[in-house]
Design a protein around this motif. Structure first.
Motif, PDB file in Angstrom:
ATOM      1  N   ALA A  21       0.829  -1.073  -0.084  1.00  0.00           N
ATOM      2  CA  ALA A  21      -0.061   0.128  -0.054  1.00  0.00           C
ATOM      3  C   ALA A  21       0.951   1.292  -0.194  1.00  0.00           C
ATOM      4  O   ALA A  21       1.832   1.573  -0.815  1.00  0.00           O
ATOM      5  N   SER A  22       0.616   2.182   0.873  1.00  0.00           N
ATOM      6  CA  SER A  22       1.393   3.456   0.899  1.00  0.00           C
ATOM      7  C   SER A  22       1.089   4.279   2.268  1.00  0.00           C
ATOM      8  O   SER A  22      -0.047   3.976   2.558  1.00  0.00           O
ATOM      9  N   ARG A  23       1.912   5.110   2.604  1.00  0.00           N
ATOM     10  CA  ARG A  23       1.555   5.985   3.625  1.00  0.00           C
ATOM     11  C   ARG A  23       0.440   7.026   3.286  1.00  0.00           C
ATOM     12  O   ARG A  23      -0.223   7.412   4.353  1.00  0.00           O
ATOM     13  N   ALA A  24       0.375   7.224   2.082  1.00  0.00           N
ATOM     14  CA  ALA A  24      -0.609   8.038   1.482  1.00  0.00           C
ATOM     15  C   ALA A  24      -2.122   7.369   1.911  1.00  0.00           C
ATOM     16  O   ALA A  24      -3.168   8.223   2.138  1.00  0.00           O
ATOM     17  N   ALA A  25      -2.240   5.978   2.442  1.00  0.00           N
ATOM     18  CA  ALA A  25      -3.530   5.439   2.863  1.00  0.00           C
ATOM     19  C   ALA A  25      -3.930   6.266   3.967  1.00  0.00           C
ATOM     20  O   ALA A  25      -5.014   6.417   4.418  1.00  0.00           O
ATOM     21  N   TYR A  26      -2.772   6.786   4.978  1.00  0.00           N
ATOM     22  CA  TYR A  26      -3.261   7.367   6.352  1.00  0.00           C
ATOM     23  C   TYR A  26      -3.226   8.898   6.270  1.00  0.00           C
ATOM     24  O   TYR A  26      -3.798   9.509   7.095  1.00  0.00           O
ATOM     25  N   ARG A  27      -2.009   9.442   5.649  1.00  0.00           N
ATOM     26  CA  ARG A  27      -1.691  10.994   5.753  1.00  0.00           C
ATOM     27  C   ARG A  27      -2.047  11.554   4.450  1.00  0.00           C
ATOM     28  O   ARG A  27      -1.992  12.978   4.364  1.00  0.00           O
ATOM     29  N   GLY A  28      -2.754  10.802   3.428  1.00  0.00           N
ATOM     30  CA  GLY A  28      -3.228  11.446   2.288  1.00  0.00           C
ATOM     31  C   GLY A  28      -1.952  11.909   1.209  1.00  0.00           C
ATOM     32  O   GLY A  28      -0.775  11.374   1.523  1.00  0.00           O
ATOM     33  N   ASP A  29      -2.246  12.352   0.153  1.00  0.00           N
ATOM     34  CA  ASP A  29      -1.029  12.666  -0.800  1.00  0.00           C
ATOM     35  C   ASP A  29      -1.357  13.977  -1.203  1.00  0.00           C
ATOM     36  O   ASP A  29      -2.045  14.857  -0.844  1.00  0.00           O
ATOM     37  N   SER A  30      -0.763  14.621  -2.510  1.00  0.00           N
ATOM     38  CA  SER A  30      -0.789  15.743  -2.892  1.00  0.00           C
ATOM     39  C   SER A  30      -2.216  16.090  -3.602  1.00  0.00           C
ATOM     40  O   SER A  30      -2.973  15.084  -3.926  1.00  0.00           O
ATOM     41  N   PRO A  31      -2.684  17.260  -3.916  1.00  0.00           N
ATOM     42  CA  PRO A  31      -3.874  17.730  -4.388  1.00  0.00           C
ATOM     43  C   PRO A  31      -3.881  17.106  -5.910  1.00  0.00           C
ATOM     44  O   PRO A  31      -5.164  16.892  -6.291  1.00  0.00           O
ATOM     45  N   ALA A  32      -2.926  16.638  -6.378  1.00  0.00           N
ATOM     46  CA  ALA A  32      -2.967  15.958  -7.747  1.00  0.00           C
ATOM     47  C   ALA A  32      -3.296  14.282  -7.581  1.00  0.00           C
ATOM     48  O   ALA A  32      -3.375  13.602  -8.675  1.00  0.00           O
ATOM     49  N   HIS A  33      -3.428  13.910  -6.601  1.00  0.00           N
ATOM     50  CA  HIS A  33      -3.310  12.467  -5.888  1.00  0.00           C
ATOM     51  C   HIS A  33      -4.344  11.810  -5.114  1.00  0.00           C
ATOM     52  O   HIS A  33      -4.112  11.032  -4.544  1.00  0.00           O
ATOM     53  N   TRP A  34      -5.516  12.720  -5.391  1.00  0.00           N
ATOM     54  CA  TRP A  34      -6.677  12.064  -4.365  1.00  0.00           C
ATOM     55  C   TRP A  34      -6.873  10.545  -4.721  1.00  0.00           C
ATOM     56  O   TRP A  34      -7.029   9.777  -3.796  1.00  0.00           O
ATOM     57  N   HIS A  35      -6.945  10.327  -5.966  1.00  0.00           N
ATOM     58  CA  HIS A  35      -7.480   8.936  -6.358  1.00  0.00           C
ATOM     59  C   HIS A  35      -6.324   7.803  -5.779  1.00  0.00           C
ATOM     60  O   HIS A  35      -6.711   6.868  -5.307  1.00  0.00           O
ATOM     61  N   TYR A  36      -4.886   8.323  -5.781  1.00  0.00           N
ATOM     62  CA  TYR A  36      -3.853   7.246  -5.467  1.00  0.00           C
ATOM     63  C   TYR A  36      -4.156   7.045  -3.848  1.00  0.00           C
ATOM     64  O   TYR A  36      -4.126   5.931  -3.670  1.00  0.00           O
ATOM     65  N   ALA A  37      -4.206   8.059  -3.173  1.00  0.00           N
ATOM     66  CA  ALA A  37      -4.243   7.973  -1.648  1.00  0.00           C
ATOM     67  C   ALA A  37      -5.642   6.974  -1.347  1.00  0.00           C
ATOM     68  O   ALA A  37      -5.573   6.233  -0.429  1.00  0.00           O
ATOM     69  N   ALA A  38      -6.613   7.399  -1.928  1.00  0.00           N
ATOM     70  CA  ALA A  38      -8.108   6.830  -1.804  1.00  0.00           C
ATOM     71  C   ALA A  38      -7.679   5.218  -2.281  1.00  0.00           C
ATOM     72  O   ALA A  38      -8.190   4.204  -1.443  1.00  0.00           O
ATOM     73  N   ALA A  39      -7.089   4.773  -3.190  1.00  0.00           N
ATOM     74  CA  ALA A  39      -6.917   3.363  -3.593  1.00  0.00           C
ATOM     75  C   ALA A  39      -6.082   2.635  -2.602  1.00  0.00           C
ATOM     76  O   ALA A  39      -6.155   1.572  -2.171  1.00  0.00           O
TER      77      ALA A  39
END
Length: 231
Positions: A122-140
């Motif tokens: 997965a990714s740390r983005a699962a918990y802290r989110g990501d950049s404004p251009a990567h909503w979809h990646y964090a959600a996945a």
């Protein structure tokens, strides 16, 4: 032991492939440059990969590692239909394909009455989110973590275990491009360790989950992010 590893041709996937083969395991790879070819943007891709892998493995797969994914910018000011289209593409490749393969793996082990393991990258983005251009990646990636926990809770008594690994920035081509686009050294200031993780570091954790992690660890989420996000 036979392991199906998606996204095995480069970056983290290639490092995991090397770590597992060095440990004497049989790895069936999937990727654009090596292994079994399957396009996860195509709804038929995951099942085709599973069937091809089963044939190559003489009918038995013991571990599934879902590593394949895309990390593509999708700025908010794009045309609406294009923005939605990229959401659907990213969720299909990064989450739905992993869900399909996980379902096929669970059913495979249930039908055979054998144990099995799923390791989701997965990714740390699962918990802290990501950049404004990567909503979809964090959600996945958040969905992948939730799926991992659900599988662990649902099938532990059957000897089917699931683990998730959440890297931060990792020194792959994908990370290089992102670091450059965000200012490079400035972004490193957000990582207390002071450096981006190497693929081999993530691979060590994946190998542990696939081969050695005790059953009581099922459902665990392991962070590999240089303390850039501490839960």
């Amino acid at each position: 032991m036979t392991i199906l590893l998606t996204g095995s041709s480069r970056g983290i996937g290639a490092a995991i492939h090397g770590a597992l083969t060095d440990a004497g395991q049989t790895v069936i790879g999937h990727g654009t440059q090596s292994g079994i070819a399957a396009d996860f943007a195509d709804p038929a891709g995951p099942r085709a990969l599973w069937q091809a892998a089963l044939e190559q493995a003489d009918g038995t797969i013991d571990v599934l590692i879902n590593n394949a994914g895309v990390f593509e910018a999708n700025p908010l000011d794009r045309d609406h239909d294009d923005w939605v289209g990229d959401w659907e593409r990213t969720l299909r490749i990064d989450l739905t394909a992993a869900a399909e393969l996980s379902r096929l793996a669970v059913r495979h082990w249930q039908e055979r009455g054998t144990h099995g393991r799923i390791v989701n990258i997965a990714s740390r983005a699962a918990y802290r989110g990501d950049s404004p251009a990567h909503w979809h990646y964090a959600a996945a990636k958040a969905g992948m973590v939730a799926m991992t926990k659900t599988i662990a809770r649902g099938y532990a008594r059957e000897g089917i275990y699931a683990f998730a690994i959440c890297p931060g920035f990792t020194m792959t081509g994908m990370a290089d491009d992102y670091l450059a686009s965000r200012g490079g050294e400035g972004l490193l200031a957000d990582i207390p360790l002071g450096k981006v993780a190497m693929p081999e570091e993530v691979a060590k954790v994946a190998r542990f989950c696939a081969l050695e992690a005790p059953a009581s660890m099922t459902g665990a989420v392991l962070d590999v992010n240089g303390a850039s996000y501490v839960r």
